[in-house]
Design an enzyme around this catalytic site. Structure first.
Site, short mmCIF file in Angstrom:
data_model
loop_
_atom_site.label_atom_id
_atom_site.label_comp_id
_atom_site.label_asym_id
_atom_site.label_seq_id
_atom_site.Cartn_x
_atom_site.Cartn_y
_atom_site.Cartn_z
N ARG A 37 0.82 -1.22 0.00
CA ARG A 37 0.00 0.00 0.00
C ARG A 37 0.85 1.27 0.00
O ARG A 37 0.48 2.28 0.58
CB ARG A 37 -0.94 0.03 1.21
CG ARG A 37 -1.99 -1.07 1.19
CD ARG A 37 -3.14 -0.74 2.14
NE ARG A 37 -3.89 -1.94 2.44
CZ ARG A 37 -4.33 -2.29 3.64
NH1 ARG A 37 -4.13 -1.51 4.67
NH2 ARG A 37 -4.99 -3.41 3.82
N ARG A 41 -3.31 6.45 0.85
CA ARG A 41 -3.87 7.66 1.43
C ARG A 41 -2.98 8.34 2.46
O ARG A 41 -3.29 9.44 2.91
CB ARG A 41 -5.23 7.35 2.10
CG ARG A 41 -6.34 7.13 1.11
CD ARG A 41 -7.62 6.74 1.83
NE ARG A 41 -7.48 5.43 2.48
CZ ARG A 41 -8.37 4.92 3.33
NH1 ARG A 41 -9.44 5.62 3.66
NH2 ARG A 41 -8.19 3.74 3.86
N ARG A 50 -6.84 11.54 -5.94
CA ARG A 50 -8.03 10.70 -5.83
C ARG A 50 -9.30 11.47 -5.51
O ARG A 50 -10.40 10.97 -5.72
CB ARG A 50 -7.79 9.65 -4.73
CG ARG A 50 -7.07 8.41 -5.18
CD ARG A 50 -8.00 7.32 -5.65
NE ARG A 50 -8.95 6.92 -4.61
CZ ARG A 50 -10.23 7.20 -4.64
NH1 ARG A 50 -10.74 7.89 -5.63
NH2 ARG A 50 -11.03 6.80 -3.68
N ASP A 86 -6.99 -2.79 -7.40
CA ASP A 86 -7.70 -3.37 -6.26
C ASP A 86 -8.03 -4.81 -6.59
O ASP A 86 -8.29 -5.15 -7.74
CB ASP A 86 -9.00 -2.59 -5.98
CG ASP A 86 -9.57 -2.94 -4.61
OD1 ASP A 86 -10.41 -3.86 -4.54
OD2 ASP A 86 -9.17 -2.33 -3.62
N TYR A 164 -15.30 -11.96 0.10
CA TYR A 164 -15.93 -10.67 -0.20
C TYR A 164 -17.26 -10.86 -0.93
O TYR A 164 -18.25 -10.19 -0.64
CB TYR A 164 -15.01 -9.79 -1.06
CG TYR A 164 -14.00 -9.01 -0.25
CD1 TYR A 164 -14.35 -7.82 0.37
CD2 TYR A 164 -12.68 -9.46 -0.12
CE1 TYR A 164 -13.42 -7.09 1.10
CE2 TYR A 164 -11.75 -8.74 0.61
CZ TYR A 164 -12.12 -7.55 1.23
OH TYR A 164 -11.21 -6.83 1.96
#
Length: 321
Positions: A37, A41, A50, A86, A164
Site C-alpha cells: 500500500r 492515502r 483521488r 484493487d 468478499y
C-alpha cells in the site's frame, strides 16, 4: 539487452534490479525494500489525485493508476513499484456490483446468498478482456518508470475474493463464507474454480503487460508447502518470527516482510532499531524488506522514509561486517 536501451519486450532497460535479484536468490549489495500500500492515502498527493474521482473509476483510468503508482517513488528511494489497483476488480469483471463506501470500505449491494446466484456470474474466460484497463496501466507505468525499478502486479487469491463476494464486504470472521464451505461444498468448489479460471489468465496478462513478479502473502500457516510450491518469494506478516520462518523454508526461497506496520508510529530512531533487528534476524541474502501488511492512512510519510532509509543503511553495514 538491446543497444537502444530497451529491453527484450521493448520496455526501458532496468537500472535497479536489486529487488529482482533478491527474489531470484542472487547476491545483492543491500537489502531491497518496498511497502505494501505504498501508493495510498498516507500521501497528501495521493489524496489530492483521488479526491475528484470515485475509487473504481480511478482503478479504470490507466493514467490515474500510473500517476498513483509513481507518487511514492518520487518521495522515497524504494526498490520496487506496485501497480495501483484493487483485488475486487475481478468480482466486478465477473458481473458483480462493488462500491467503495467512505469510512467503511468495499461493499457488494447484492452478495452471493444462494447456489443459484452463481448463475449471475459471467464466464471467467471473459475476465481478462474485461480487465484490459489494468494491463494498460501496467504497460504505461513500465514505460514511465523508465527502468528505475521493477513493477509488481497482484491479484486476490480465490478464497479471499470468495469471502468478499459471499460476505458482501470485508469480514473479520468470514462466517458466511465458511458457512458456504460447510453447507454448500459443491457450490463453494464451483465458485473457487470460477475464480481460479478468471485469475490465471488475469495474472498471465499482467506479466505480459509488463509486471515483473508475484508473491504469496499471509502464508505463515503453510510456509513449508509454499516453499515447495514454485514461488520465488513468500511474504510474511508480522506474527511470524523471521528465524523460525527461515528454518521452515530453508535457503531456497526468498522471504519478504515483516515489520509490524504499526511500528511506523514509533519515533524515527526506534524505527531504525526495529529495522536493524529485523535485518539481523532475516540475514543479508534471499530477503526483501517490507512491512508485514499495508501502510495505514494516518501514517506519517517521514516515518515511511525513515523505514526505507534504515533498511538501505543497516543492510549495507550488515554486509560489511
Amino acid at each position: 539487452m538491446e543497444a537502444n536501451g530497451l529491453g527484450p519486450q521493448g520496455f526501458p532497460e532496468l537500472k535497479n534490479d536489486t529487488f529482482l535479484r533478491a527474489a531470484w536468490g542472487e547476491e545483492t549489495d543491500y537489502t531491497p525494500v518496498w511497502c505494501m500500500r505504498q501508493a495510498g492515502r498516507y500521501l497528501p498527493e495521493f489524496r489530492e489525485t483521488r479526491a475528484a474521482q470515485d475509487f473504481f473509476s480511478t482503478c479504470r483510468s490507466p493514467e490515474a493508476c500510473c500517476e498513483l503508482t509513481l507518487q511514492p517513488l518520487r518521495r522515497f528511494p524504494l526498490d520496487a513499484a506496485i501497480i495501483f489497483s484493487d483485488i475486487l476488480v475481478v468480482p466486478q469483471a465477473l458481473g458483480m456490483e462493488v462500491t467503495m463506501v467512505p469510512g467503511k470500505g468495499p461493499s457488494f449491494p447484492e452478495p452471493l446468498r444462494e447456489e443459484q446466484d452463481l448463475e449471475r456470474l459471467r464466464d471467467p474466460a471473459v475476465v481478462a478482456s474485461e480487465l484490459g484497463y489494468v494491463f494498460q496501466a501496467i504497460t504505461l507505468t513500465r514505460q514511465r518508470l523508465a527502468g528505475r525499478v521493477p513493477l509488481i502486479g497482484f491479484a486476490g487469491a480465490p478464497w479471499t475474493l470468495m469471502t468478499y463476494m459471499v460476505e458482501g464486504g470485508g469480514s473479520s470472521t468470514m462466517a458466511q463464507a465458511k458457512r458456504w464451505l460447510y453447507q454448500r461444498p459443491q457450490a463453494s468448489h464451483q465458485l473457487l474454480c470460477i475464480l481460479t479460471d478468471a485469475l490465471v489468465p488475469y495474472l498471465v496478462g499482467q506479466v505480459a503487460a509488463g509486471a515483473q513478479i508475484i508473491f504469496a502473502k499471509d502464508g505463515h500457516f503453510a510456509l513449508e508447502e509454499l516453499s515447495q510450491a514454485g514461488y520465488e518469494v513468500v511474504g510474511l506478516d508480522w506474527t511470524v518470527a523471521p528465524k523460525k520462518a527461515r528454518e521452515c523454508v530453508g535457503k531456497t526461497v526468498t522471504l519478504q516482510g515483516n515489520l509490524d506496520p504499526c511500528a511506523l508510529y514509533a519515533s524515527e530512531e526506534e524505527i531504525g532499531q526495529l529495522v536493524k533487528q529485523m535485518l539481523d534476524d532475516f540475514g543479508p541474502q534471499r530477503y526483501i524488506a517490507n512491512l508485514g501488511h499495508g501502510l495505514y492512512p494516518d501514517m506519517d510519510p517521514e516515518h515511511v522514509g525513515a523505514f526505507v532509509d534504515a533498511v538501505h543503511k543497516h543492510s549495507r553495514l550488515l554486509r560489511q561486517n
